[in-house]
Design a protein around this motif. Sequence first.
Motif, PDB file in Angstrom:
ATOM      1  N   ILE A  78       0.843  -1.182   0.000  1.00 29.59           N
ATOM      2  CA  ILE A  78       0.000   0.000   0.000  1.00 29.59           C
ATOM      3  C   ILE A  78       0.888   1.245   0.000  1.00 29.59           C
ATOM      4  CG2 ILE A  78      -1.807   1.256   1.229  1.00 29.59           C
ATOM      5  CD1 ILE A  78      -2.730  -1.400   0.114  1.00 29.59           C
ATOM      6  N   PRO A  79       0.671   2.189  -0.915  1.00 27.18           N
ATOM      7  CA  PRO A  79       1.469   3.427  -0.907  1.00 27.18           C
ATOM      8  C   PRO A  79       1.304   4.182   0.409  1.00 27.18           C
ATOM      9  CG  PRO A  79       0.251   3.191  -2.970  1.00 27.18           C
ATOM     10  CD  PRO A  79      -0.248   2.117  -2.055  1.00 27.18           C
ATOM     11  N   TYR A  94      -5.457  -1.707   6.267  1.00 23.70           N
ATOM     12  CA  TYR A  94      -4.631  -2.419   5.293  1.00 23.70           C
ATOM     13  C   TYR A  94      -3.785  -3.524   5.927  1.00 23.70           C
ATOM     14  CZ  TYR A  94      -5.642   1.856   2.648  1.00 23.70           C
ATOM     15  OH  TYR A  94      -6.260   2.909   2.026  1.00 23.70           O
ATOM     16  N   ILE A  95      -3.742  -3.608   7.247  1.00 26.02           N
ATOM     17  CA  ILE A  95      -2.875  -4.565   7.932  1.00 26.02           C
ATOM     18  C   ILE A  95      -3.726  -5.667   8.558  1.00 26.02           C
ATOM     19  CG2 ILE A  95      -1.233  -4.863   9.814  1.00 26.02           C
ATOM     20  CD1 ILE A  95      -0.290  -2.056   9.383  1.00 26.02           C
ATOM     21  N   PRO A  96      -3.423  -6.933   8.271  1.00 23.28           N
ATOM     22  CA  PRO A  96      -4.213  -8.035   8.857  1.00 23.28           C
ATOM     23  C   PRO A  96      -4.104  -8.059  10.373  1.00 23.28           C
ATOM     24  CG  PRO A  96      -2.233  -8.875   7.771  1.00 23.28           C
ATOM     25  CD  PRO A  96      -2.338  -7.432   7.403  1.00 23.28           C
ATOM     26  N   GLN A  97      -5.210  -8.393  11.015  1.00 21.08           N
ATOM     27  CA  GLN A  97      -5.267  -8.416  12.474  1.00 21.08           C
ATOM     28  C   GLN A  97      -5.284  -9.839  13.034  1.00 21.08           C
ATOM     29  OE1 GLN A  97      -5.153  -5.363  14.088  1.00 21.08           O
ATOM     30  NE2 GLN A  97      -4.913  -4.612  11.989  1.00 21.08           N
ATOM     31  N   THR A  98      -5.575 -10.831  12.196  1.00 19.11           N
ATOM     32  CA  THR A  98      -5.726 -12.207  12.687  1.00 19.11           C
ATOM     33  C   THR A  98      -4.778 -13.183  12.009  1.00 19.11           C
ATOM     34  OG1 THR A  98      -8.075 -11.748  13.113  1.00 19.11           O
ATOM     35  CG2 THR A  98      -7.388 -14.055  13.095  1.00 19.11           C
ATOM     36  N   VAL A  99      -4.680 -13.124  10.679  1.00 21.69           N
ATOM     37  CA  VAL A  99      -3.897 -14.115   9.941  1.00 21.69           C
ATOM     38  C   VAL A  99      -3.100 -13.411   8.853  1.00 21.69           C
ATOM     39  CG1 VAL A  99      -5.821 -14.596   8.362  1.00 21.69           C
ATOM     40  CG2 VAL A  99      -4.002 -16.279   8.644  1.00 21.69           C
ATOM     41  N   SER A 100      -1.867 -13.869   8.649  1.00 18.94           N
ATOM     42  CA  SER A 100      -1.011 -13.341   7.578  1.00 18.94           C
ATOM     43  C   SER A 100      -0.930 -14.361   6.449  1.00 18.94           C
ATOM     44  CB  SER A 100       0.395 -13.036   8.112  1.00 18.94           C
ATOM     45  OG  SER A 100       1.061 -14.240   8.467  1.00 18.94           O
ATOM     46  N   LEU A 101      -1.004 -13.862   5.220  1.00 20.61           N
ATOM     47  CA  LEU A 101      -0.855 -14.685   4.025  1.00 20.61           C
ATOM     48  C   LEU A 101       0.174 -14.021   3.129  1.00 20.61           C
ATOM     49  CD1 LEU A 101      -4.632 -15.388   3.245  1.00 20.61           C
ATOM     50  CD2 LEU A 101      -3.044 -16.867   4.459  1.00 20.61           C
ATOM     51  N   LYS A 111       5.161 -11.906  11.726  1.00 20.20           N
ATOM     52  CA  LYS A 111       4.907 -10.857  12.713  1.00 20.20           C
ATOM     53  C   LYS A 111       4.388 -11.482  14.009  1.00 20.20           C
ATOM     54  CE  LYS A 111       4.257  -6.893   9.691  1.00 20.20           C
ATOM     55  NZ  LYS A 111       3.389  -5.761   9.304  1.00 20.20           N
ATOM     56  N   LYS A 112       4.852 -10.950  15.117  1.00 29.99           N
ATOM     57  CA  LYS A 112       4.631 -11.567  16.418  1.00 29.99           C
ATOM     58  C   LYS A 112       3.149 -11.709  16.744  1.00 29.99           C
ATOM     59  CE  LYS A 112       6.008 -11.164  21.273  1.00 29.99           C
ATOM     60  NZ  LYS A 112       6.793 -10.370  22.258  1.00 29.99           N
ATOM     61  N   ARG A 113       2.362 -10.676  16.469  1.00 34.84           N
ATOM     62  CA  ARG A 113       0.947 -10.718  16.865  1.00 34.84           C
ATOM     63  C   ARG A 113       0.116 -11.639  15.978  1.00 34.84           C
ATOM     64  NH1 ARG A 113      -1.682  -7.352  13.358  1.00 34.84           N
ATOM     65  NH2 ARG A 113      -0.366  -5.920  12.176  1.00 34.84           N
ATOM     66  N   LEU A 114       0.703 -12.131  14.871  1.00 33.56           N
ATOM     67  CA  LEU A 114      -0.022 -13.026  13.975  1.00 33.56           C
ATOM     68  C   LEU A 114       0.469 -14.472  14.058  1.00 33.56           C
ATOM     69  CD1 LEU A 114      -0.121 -10.725  10.797  1.00 33.56           C
ATOM     70  CD2 LEU A 114      -1.911 -11.009  12.515  1.00 33.56           C
ATOM     71  N   ASP A 147      -9.372 -10.118   6.744  1.00 33.05           N
ATOM     72  CA  ASP A 147      -7.926 -10.091   6.527  1.00 33.05           C
ATOM     73  C   ASP A 147      -7.550 -10.658   5.162  1.00 33.05           C
ATOM     74  OD1 ASP A 147      -7.560  -8.978   8.984  1.00 33.05           O
ATOM     75  OD2 ASP A 147      -6.765 -10.781   9.952  1.00 33.05           O
ATOM     76  N   MET A 148      -8.253 -11.690   4.730  1.00 36.91           N
ATOM     77  CA  MET A 148      -7.894 -12.369   3.487  1.00 36.91           C
ATOM     78  C   MET A 148      -8.249 -11.575   2.242  1.00 36.91           C
ATOM     79  SD  MET A 148      -8.901 -16.304   4.503  1.00 36.91           S
ATOM     80  CE  MET A 148      -8.752 -16.867   2.814  1.00 36.91           C
ATOM     81  N   ILE A 149      -9.032 -10.497   2.379  1.00 35.08           N
ATOM     82  CA  ILE A 149      -9.399  -9.690   1.226  1.00 35.08           C
ATOM     83  C   ILE A 149      -8.499  -8.469   1.102  1.00 35.08           C
ATOM     84  CG2 ILE A 149     -11.032  -8.003   2.174  1.00 35.08           C
ATOM     85  CD1 ILE A 149     -11.625 -10.308  -0.860  1.00 35.08           C
ATOM     86  N   MET A 150      -7.502  -8.328   1.993  1.00 34.41           N
ATOM     87  CA  MET A 150      -6.597  -7.172   1.955  1.00 34.41           C
ATOM     88  C   MET A 150      -5.547  -7.342   0.869  1.00 34.41           C
ATOM     89  SD  MET A 150      -6.062  -6.364   6.012  1.00 34.41           S
ATOM     90  CE  MET A 150      -7.451  -5.852   7.030  1.00 34.41           C
ATOM     91  N   LEU A 151      -5.166  -6.237   0.259  1.00 34.93           N
ATOM     92  CA  LEU A 151      -4.248  -6.271  -0.881  1.00 34.93           C
ATOM     93  C   LEU A 151      -2.886  -6.835  -0.503  1.00 34.93           C
ATOM     94  CD1 LEU A 151      -3.532  -5.606  -3.786  1.00 34.93           C
ATOM     95  CD2 LEU A 151      -3.094  -3.237  -3.097  1.00 34.93           C
ATOM     96  N   GLU A 152      -2.360  -6.482   0.658  1.00 35.89           N
ATOM     97  CA  GLU A 152      -1.035  -6.949   1.073  1.00 35.89           C
ATOM     98  C   GLU A 152      -1.064  -8.373   1.632  1.00 35.89           C
ATOM     99  OE1 GLU A 152       0.696  -4.240   3.825  1.00 35.89           O
ATOM    100  OE2 GLU A 152       1.170  -2.741   2.305  1.00 35.89           O
TER     101      GLU A 152
END
Length: 511
Positions: free
Chosen positions: A86-87, A98-105, A112-115, A212-217
């Motif tokens: 994200i710019p 823009y930042i996932p709060q539960t799961v990273s893909l 990341k520690k919180r994920l 979270d899964m629909i976020m661009l990053e």
Amino acid sequence: MVAVFNKELLSWYLITLKLNQAVETGLQNAQSPTTNSRSIDLPPPDSTSTQQNQESEWVITIKQKLDQAQNDDVAGQWAKLCIYRIPQCLRENDDKAYIPQTVSLGPYHHGKKRLRSMDRHKWRALHYVLKRTKQQIELYLDAVKELEERARACYEGPICLSSNEFVEMMVLDACFVLELFCGAAGGFTRLGYSRNDPIFAMRGTMHSIQRDMIMLENQIPLFILDRLYGLQSGSPDQNGVVSRLALSFFDPLMPTDAPLTKSDRNKLELSLGNSNSFDPLTEHGGLHCLEVFRRSLLAVRVGLNPTPCVWIKRWSHTSRVVDKRRQQLIHCVTELKDAGIKFKRRKTDRFWDIRFKNGILKIPRLLIHDGTKSLFLNLIAYEQCHLDCSNDITSYVIFMDNLIDSPDDVSYLHYCGIIENWLGSDQEVADLFNRLCQEVVFDINDGSLSRLSEQVNRYYDHRWNAWRASLKHRYFNNPWSIISFFAAVILLALTLAQTFYTVYTYYIPPS
């Protein structure tokens, strides 16, 4: 006496020896004064060479940076890019969206520690897949290894992961996503999960995972999902199946509650790819889940040949600007209503399909919930970053931003059945739309709703329409006002008739 004498001689001998050594040392120092003075006056012999070495190292560093720039600018590299960071100008408005709060893909938020708490559930998903299919993990690792270079090219910037780490991450994340897709479509208990599973069940944190899964990053290339799904099902040619599973999984995030018609869904499925060949760089197949979801929102408009922004940007007579004043497509609801424009709900599942005819602005129903903000922001960011992409979502959001300036505008649209507010107060909805398009690059001449906005503005600028609306608002806003108006008209007509006959009989008396 002899012993004493010998001691005295020994002492004098030692003293004489010391004096002799001191004299010899002084003579040596006196012979080399010029040499010492020269060494002090001259500069260090290696200072010039040290400076040259520093300059050469500086030049080498610059050349290395130029070589890196050349490697980054390899022909065709940017054409494969589809999952963007994200710019910063967009991220400043609301970083959390823009930042996932539960799961990273994918690699952007990997580790990341919180994920990390979700990682053990990813390994559980992979274990269930291997147990259910009776396959070895090497099959999945080798399949993704073949696609590693192609997958890395989809992401922006260098990925600081080794080859093994990258392949492991892709296999783990992709299997997790596929388990969610298949479980949402056919039931998680059918896949072997417990009925009260904390993750693999359509309850609990599932809504947060979907968001979270629909976020661009937070995307995985669709060809990775297609390849692994083909391995799981035993049929390699499964193009389009994952896309349809993704649409079913993300259906709760749809901003409309009207279902797709049968004809529209058939056209959508064709656009998502039923062909035998699949190329993520063309529009015949999806690039990732966010892009598939966006195409499902635009459904019929996108079809097989969407209008790319590259053509519009090349031939547009005005530059793309960020100035908020250049994004004013249309007046707000209150002003349009005062000008005699009516608002009605249009019954269609395509929320962007707005129509205007005979002073009536027909807008499809829009659902506003807690995931709407993040959804629209990521869709707008994708349209801003991806070159071969139309700006339909951005145009729609800016159009609604222009319509909604105050809570009164939201209230009236809700009264007309156009906005369904699940978010909270009308003020929250107004603030939501007023902040969605801050720092967005957009040219009003390139918008999909530009022509409709011109029609509305022409109607608004016609003074007769405003006068007629004002007359209707003041004198015809309730039945008693209408009765009073017609009674006054009749009374005025009778008075005029009486005056006429009085004057007529005065000048032409009856015979």
